[in-house]
Design a protein around this motif. Structure first.
Motif, mmCIF file in Angstrom:
data_model
loop_
_atom_site.group_PDB
_atom_site.id
_atom_site.type_symbol
_atom_site.label_atom_id
_atom_site.label_comp_id
_atom_site.label_asym_id
_atom_site.label_seq_id
_atom_site.Cartn_x
_atom_site.Cartn_y
_atom_site.Cartn_z
ATOM 1 N N SER A 1 0.811 -1.222 0.000
ATOM 2 C CA SER A 1 0.000 0.000 0.000
ATOM 3 C C SER A 1 0.843 1.271 0.000
ATOM 4 N N ARG A 2 2.092 1.142 0.287
ATOM 5 C CA ARG A 2 2.950 2.287 0.551
ATOM 6 C C ARG A 2 3.244 3.158 -0.673
ATOM 7 N N PHE A 3 3.428 2.559 -1.831
ATOM 8 C CA PHE A 3 3.897 3.319 -2.991
ATOM 9 C C PHE A 3 2.944 4.445 -3.383
ATOM 10 N N GLY A 4 1.679 4.149 -3.567
ATOM 11 C CA GLY A 4 0.721 5.174 -3.989
ATOM 12 C C GLY A 4 0.611 6.308 -2.996
ATOM 13 N N VAL A 5 0.604 5.977 -1.723
ATOM 14 C CA VAL A 5 0.506 6.992 -0.683
ATOM 15 C C VAL A 5 1.784 7.828 -0.664
ATOM 16 N N TYR A 6 2.922 7.180 -0.859
ATOM 17 C CA TYR A 6 4.198 7.903 -0.865
ATOM 18 C C TYR A 6 4.287 8.855 -2.059
ATOM 19 N N PHE B 1 9.303 5.978 -7.129
ATOM 20 C CA PHE B 1 9.387 4.573 -7.544
ATOM 21 C C PHE B 1 10.720 3.955 -7.123
ATOM 22 N N PHE B 2 11.807 4.655 -7.382
ATOM 23 C CA PHE B 2 13.119 4.106 -7.032
ATOM 24 C C PHE B 2 13.303 3.992 -5.520
ATOM 25 N N LYS B 3 12.851 4.972 -4.782
ATOM 26 C CA LYS B 3 12.946 4.882 -3.316
ATOM 27 C C LYS B 3 12.126 3.706 -2.797
ATOM 28 N N HIS B 4 10.951 3.501 -3.390
ATOM 29 C CA HIS B 4 10.099 2.392 -2.974
ATOM 30 C C HIS B 4 10.734 1.050 -3.349
ATOM 31 N N GLN B 5 11.218 0.946 -4.565
ATOM 32 C CA GLN B 5 11.832 -0.308 -5.024
ATOM 33 C C GLN B 5 13.064 -0.671 -4.211
ATOM 34 N N LEU B 6 13.825 0.325 -3.809
ATOM 35 C CA LEU B 6 15.033 0.072 -3.025
ATOM 36 C C LEU B 6 14.757 0.029 -1.524
ATOM 37 N N ASN B 7 13.470 0.115 -1.179
ATOM 38 C CA ASN B 7 13.029 0.065 0.218
ATOM 39 C C ASN B 7 13.740 1.125 1.060
ATOM 40 N N MET B 8 13.780 2.341 0.526
ATOM 41 C CA MET B 8 14.486 3.436 1.187
ATOM 42 C C MET B 8 13.523 4.471 1.793
ATOM 43 N N LEU B 9 12.288 4.092 2.023
ATOM 44 C CA LEU B 9 11.319 5.047 2.590
ATOM 45 C C LEU B 9 11.553 5.222 4.069
#
Length: 98
Positions: A44-49, A90-98
């Motif tokens: 759920s995190r990507f869209g909200v981020y 997208f890149f921050k989410h994919q690299l789990n850097m949130l």
């Protein structure tokens, strides 16, 4: 444009002091929002981020606009900048850097 974003704030006498008070409140909301985003399930995190990053960019732009101009002009993020924000998110989410 006739919209009311801050109930209780008289936009007829909106000045730099009022703007600074609202900015502090919004910054606190952004901080708390980010804490909440990090607690969301990864699915759920990507869209909200993405929305968070977009509105943070818009807020940063608004902070640089004098109060009197805020009431006269629409403040927006250009489409190419939106695309960059999406890629960044997208890149921050994919690299789990949130």
């Amino acid at each position: 444009m006739g919209r009311t974003y801050f109930p209780g704030v008289e936009m007829d006498c909106f000045n730099d002091e009022h703007k600074k008070i609202l900015e502090k409140s919004i910054e606190s909301d952004f901080y708390n929002g980010y804490v909440g985003i990090r607690q969301l399930p990864r699915s759920s995190r990507f869209g909200v981020y993405v929305a968070y990053i977009y509105y943070q960019a818009l807020f940063n732009k608004i902070k640089n606009v004098p109060p009197e101009k805020m009431l006269q002009n629409r403040i927006r993020i250009r489409n190419r900048h939106k695309a960059g924000l999406l890629a960044y998110s997208f890149f921050k989410h994919q690299l789990n850097m949130l």
